[in-house]
Design an enzyme around this catalytic site. Structure first.
Site, PDB file in Angstrom:
ATOM      1  CG  ASP A 202      -2.441   0.717   1.689  1.00 34.10           C
ATOM      2  OD1 ASP A 202      -2.209   1.992   0.682  1.00 34.10           O
ATOM      3  OD2 ASP A 202      -3.471   0.097   1.011  1.00 34.10           O
ATOM      4  N   GLY A 228       4.700   1.140  -0.671  1.00 28.73           N
ATOM      5  CA  GLY A 228       4.750   2.067  -2.756  1.00 28.73           C
ATOM      6  C   GLY A 228       3.333   2.369  -3.512  1.00 28.73           C
ATOM      7  CG  ASP A 229       1.646   5.218  -7.063  1.00 28.14           C
ATOM      8  OD1 ASP A 229       0.628   4.418  -7.532  1.00 28.14           O
ATOM      9  OD2 ASP A 229       1.742   6.709  -7.045  1.00 28.14           O
ATOM     10  CG  HIS A 248     -14.795  -0.105  -4.678  1.00 23.80           C
ATOM     11  ND1 HIS A 248     -15.438  -0.904  -3.724  1.00 23.80           N
ATOM     12  CD2 HIS A 248     -13.497   0.544  -3.714  1.00 23.80           C
ATOM     13  CE1 HIS A 248     -15.096  -0.103  -2.372  1.00 23.80           C
ATOM     14  NE2 HIS A 248     -13.573  -0.060  -2.714  1.00 23.80           N
TER      15      HIS A 248
END
Ligand SMILES: C[S@@+](CC[C@H](N)C(=O)[O-])C[C@H]1O[C@@H](n2cnc3c(N)ncnc32)[C@H](O)[C@@H]1O
Length: 352
Positions: A202, A228-229, A248
């Site tokens: 995350d 992290g991204d 979502h």
């Protein structure tokens, strides 16, 4: 008017005053009244003194809480918690306090404050006016971000055991939870399936307290957190890539980018596991005030995301080199919205 009641009286009362009533519950959560009343029953004057509150205003709030069913008042004027009120305590596993604070708090209200403008343009207030996405917006307000993470953890804690027990995660040696917040779900899964090695992935700000959660669940030796991204890189090496209540949050373009990143690193026998409620084929068949409908509008207002149907997922998987191979409905439900989760399992297409 029939039998002394106006037509649609209850529905209208809820629609007109619903947000005000929700603030009664929110104030009780903010003032931590349930924690004070969990130790002993107290008169309004005693509670006002302990919590440093205005006694007249508190008496009026307690009456509203009594009518909501959160507290009871005995003959001696002492207030105690009902089972509903217990859910506002900070120290119970089925607490909903952070959900109440987040969904009735300022960030959520800001997102919903211009639903009409969102429907006029198809673009929510954050993207249209603030020029940032929901997570960038939250990052600027550490308190709201903490509330959001707390709310997600409330939801995951309340549903994690049923998710962990409702699906055979022991098929996977290493399981990565992408967008897994503070690691609540991966820790519960590792606790139930003792062969599983867990990774929570995350944003660095979200995984800060993961080690603590792993230790609380006794899985610190088998779980680790990676900050992290997902739009930059998804780490490889997992047998399954799980995403609960994560896709979502994004529009189709972003979902395709996330799935494509996973497709690059996933092994030929790897699996993608998406854990979300689904829109039924016929949305008109949904019950009134259905959670998926509220949730869908919340996602539109906050993140430009959406609740999807099975057909929507089939299309997104197909576009990114996966095949939707199985759907397992779970007993667990989305806590805030009372909708059942499903595990959608997708397989890399080259394997077939
Ligand atoms: C709706 S929450 C779901 C959290 C958790 N899966 C659950 O069900 O409780 C979405 C999560 O996505 C994370 N997130 C948002 N943008 C991200 C990004 N670019 N890369 C990785 N995680 C991200 C947020 O920090 C948050 O924890």
């Amino acid at each position: 008017m029939a039998n002394g009641t106006y037509e649609h009286q209850e529905v209208l009362s809820n629609l007109i005053f619903g947000t005000l009533r929700a603030q009664v519950f929110r104030a009780a959560a903010q003032l931590e009244l349930a924690d004070y009343l969990s130790k002993e029953t107290l008169t309004s004057a005693e509670l006002a003194e302990r919590a440093q509150l205005d006694v007249d205003a508190l008496r009026r709030l307690l009456l509203a809480l009594e009518k909501i069913g959160a507290v009871v008042c005995d003959q001696g004027g002492k207030y105690g918690l009902t089972s509903l009120g217990q859910r506002l305590r900070t120290d119970v596993p089925d607490s909903v306090r952070d959900l109440v604070l987040c969904y009735n708090g300022e960030a959520t209200w800001h997102c919903w404050s211009d639903l009409a403008g969102t429907v006029r343009t198809g673009v929510n207030i954050l993207e249209r006016v603030d020029k940032k996405n929901y997570f960038e917006y939250l990052k600027e307000d550490p308190l709201e971000y903490e509330l959001f993470n707390g709310a997600m953890a409330d939801d995951s804690r309340n549903s994690a055991k049923s998710i962990a027990g409702g699906f055979d995660f022991s098929r996977f040696g290493t399981l990565m939870d992408i967008g897994g917040g503070n690691g609540t779900l991966i820790a519960s899964i590792a606790a139930v399936h003792d062969s599983v090695e867990g990774i929570v992935f995350d944003l660095p700000t979200a995984v800060g307290s993961a080690q603590q959660i792993f230790a609380l669940n006794g899985v610190e030796g088998r779980c680790r957190a990676v900050g992290g991204d997902v739009f930059v890189e998804v780490p490889g090496g997992a047998d399954a890539y799980m995403m609960k209540s994560f896709l979502h949050d994004w529009d189709d373009e972003h979902v395709i980018s996330i799935l494509a990143k996973i497709r690059k690193v996933i092994g030929e026998h790897g699996r993608v596991l998406v854990i979300e409620p689904l829109f039924p084929d016929d949305p008109h068949s949904l019950p009134s005030f259905s959670g998926v409908i509220t949730s869908d509008l919340d996602l539109l207002s906050a993140t430009q995301g959406r609740i999807r149907s099975k057909a929507d997922f089939e299309e997104l998987f197909r576009a990114t080199g996966f095949l939707l191979s199985n759907i397992t409905p779970l007993g667990a439900y989305d806590f805030a919205n009372y909708e059942h989760y499903n595990v959608l399992e997708a397989t890399p297409r080259s394997e077939l």
